[in-house]
Design a protein around this motif. Structure first.
Motif, short mmCIF file in Angstrom:
data_model
loop_
_atom_site.label_atom_id
_atom_site.label_comp_id
_atom_site.label_asym_id
_atom_site.label_seq_id
_atom_site.Cartn_x
_atom_site.Cartn_y
_atom_site.Cartn_z
N LEU A 1 -22.69 -7.58 -55.16
CA LEU A 1 -21.97 -7.46 -56.43
C LEU A 1 -21.04 -6.26 -56.42
N ALA A 2 -21.49 -5.16 -55.82
CA ALA A 2 -20.67 -3.95 -55.76
C ALA A 2 -19.42 -4.18 -54.92
N VAL A 3 -19.57 -4.91 -53.82
CA VAL A 3 -18.41 -5.20 -52.96
C VAL A 3 -17.40 -6.06 -53.70
N SER B 1 -13.37 -4.43 -51.98
CA SER B 1 -13.42 -4.22 -50.53
C SER B 1 -14.71 -3.53 -50.17
N ILE B 2 -15.14 -3.71 -48.93
CA ILE B 2 -16.37 -3.07 -48.46
C ILE B 2 -16.18 -1.56 -48.38
N THR B 3 -14.99 -1.13 -47.98
CA THR B 3 -14.72 0.31 -47.86
C THR B 3 -14.86 1.00 -49.20
N ARG B 4 -14.23 0.45 -50.25
CA ARG B 4 -14.31 1.07 -51.58
C ARG B 4 -15.73 1.02 -52.11
N ARG C 1 -7.07 -7.91 -44.40
CA ARG C 1 -6.64 -6.51 -44.45
C ARG C 1 -6.61 -5.95 -45.86
N LYS C 2 -6.41 -6.80 -46.85
CA LYS C 2 -6.33 -6.34 -48.24
C LYS C 2 -7.71 -6.09 -48.84
N GLY C 3 -8.75 -6.67 -48.28
CA GLY C 3 -10.09 -6.50 -48.84
C GLY C 3 -10.91 -7.76 -48.65
N VAL C 4 -11.57 -8.18 -49.73
CA VAL C 4 -12.42 -9.37 -49.65
C VAL C 4 -12.08 -10.32 -50.80
#
Length: 293
Positions: free
Chosen positions: A10-12, A17-20, A52-55
């Protein structure tokens, strides 16, 4: 299902994105990536598409996200009720209330009577606008809500009417926007209009727009706000007019309400809860509302 992995998922999604998400949790990015992969293996479906932009969510991911948020909210509710029982209460009830409840005696009276008649139930109140209340009820963040809505606004909710209030032009008494007593919407065609944002009260927003359309007017909207208090303050300061329940001007020296023939809409104050919810505290609250009708 492992709730820790579900929380990470849920947080992703909410971070994009996984990084954020790793920075917000916080947890190391490789560890978070592994937890998402393990959740996908456990579910047996790909949940996220990565670029590249996220998920972005797959169809299975969207389903898990929608139901996962509700599940985590319900687990949180269960935990709160368990704490209430541990503290000596028999149950707990969380209710959303409109941000203008102080202007509506029926709300304060209902809450006071419920507390007096059911002292063994821990009652928690959350001040929220109608749109966010409805979403919070559906997602299990609160048990019920007292909000302005109509039955057709959200079919996922069950409703019990409390009161109905006529909608009106609410303007400053000290800073009149018209030269004479207004009798129709057209008198405010060029005046600055301060309104709720649509996500705050979507049903009411659309009904007001239909009235403008039928009157052949495009409102001069100068500000959209998310709460009643801000709107009332701006109107009282003479910055424009608003369309709100006429009760908002009752007892206010700085405000006046004009109920117009071409504004034939009202706002229904409802007790709402999620359909199918089995709750003795909600049943008790419903009985109290019915006695007051």
């Amino acid at each position: 299902m492992d709730t820790k992995k579900l929380k990470y998922f849920l947080a992703v999604v909410e971070a994009g994105s996984i990084t954020r998400a790793a920075g917000r949790i916080p947890v190391a990015q490789p560890a978070l990536t592994r937890q998402i992969r393990l959740l996908e293996e456990q579910v047996g479906a790909r949940l996220l598409e990565r670029d590249r932009k996220g998920v972005s969510l797959t169809h299975a991911g969207q389903f898990l996200y929608d139901h996962g948020r509700r599940l985590m909210a319900e687990l949180d509710s269960v935990a709160k009720k368990a704490r209430a029982i541990s503290d000596g209460y028999s149950d707990a009830l969380s209710i959303g209330i409109t941000t203008i409840h102080s202007c509506i005696p029926s709300i304060s009276n209902l809450i006071s009577r419920f507390r007096a008649e059911h002292p063994s139930i821990r009652l928690a109140l959350e001040s929220m606008l109608s749109g966010p209340q409805a979403r919070a009820i559906v997602e299990g963040e609160i048990d019920a809500g007292i909000l302005f809505t109509e039955r057709e606004d959200d079919p996922r909710l069950a409703y019990l009417p409390i009161a109905r209030y006529r909608m009106a032009i609410v303007a400053s008494r000290r800073h009149p926007l018209t030269e004479s007593l207004p009798t129709e919407l057209r008198a405010f065609a060029d005046a600055p209009f301060i309104r709720f944002s649509r996500d705050s009260t979507p049903g009411s927003y659309d009904r007001v727009d239909r009235c403008f359309h039928q009157a052949g007017i495009v409102p001069n909207t100068v500000q959209e706000c998310h709460d009643d208090i801000t709107i009332r303050s701006l109107v009282a300061a003479g910055m424009g007019y608003a369309i709100m329940p006429s009760i908002m001007a009752r007892g206010e020296n700085d405000l006046v309400a004009y109920e117009l023939d071409d504004l034939p809409i009202s706002s229904q104050l409802m007790l709402a809860w999620r359909k199918g919810a089995d709750s003795k505290p909600i049943d008790a609250l419903c009985r109290m509302v019915c006695r007051s009708a």
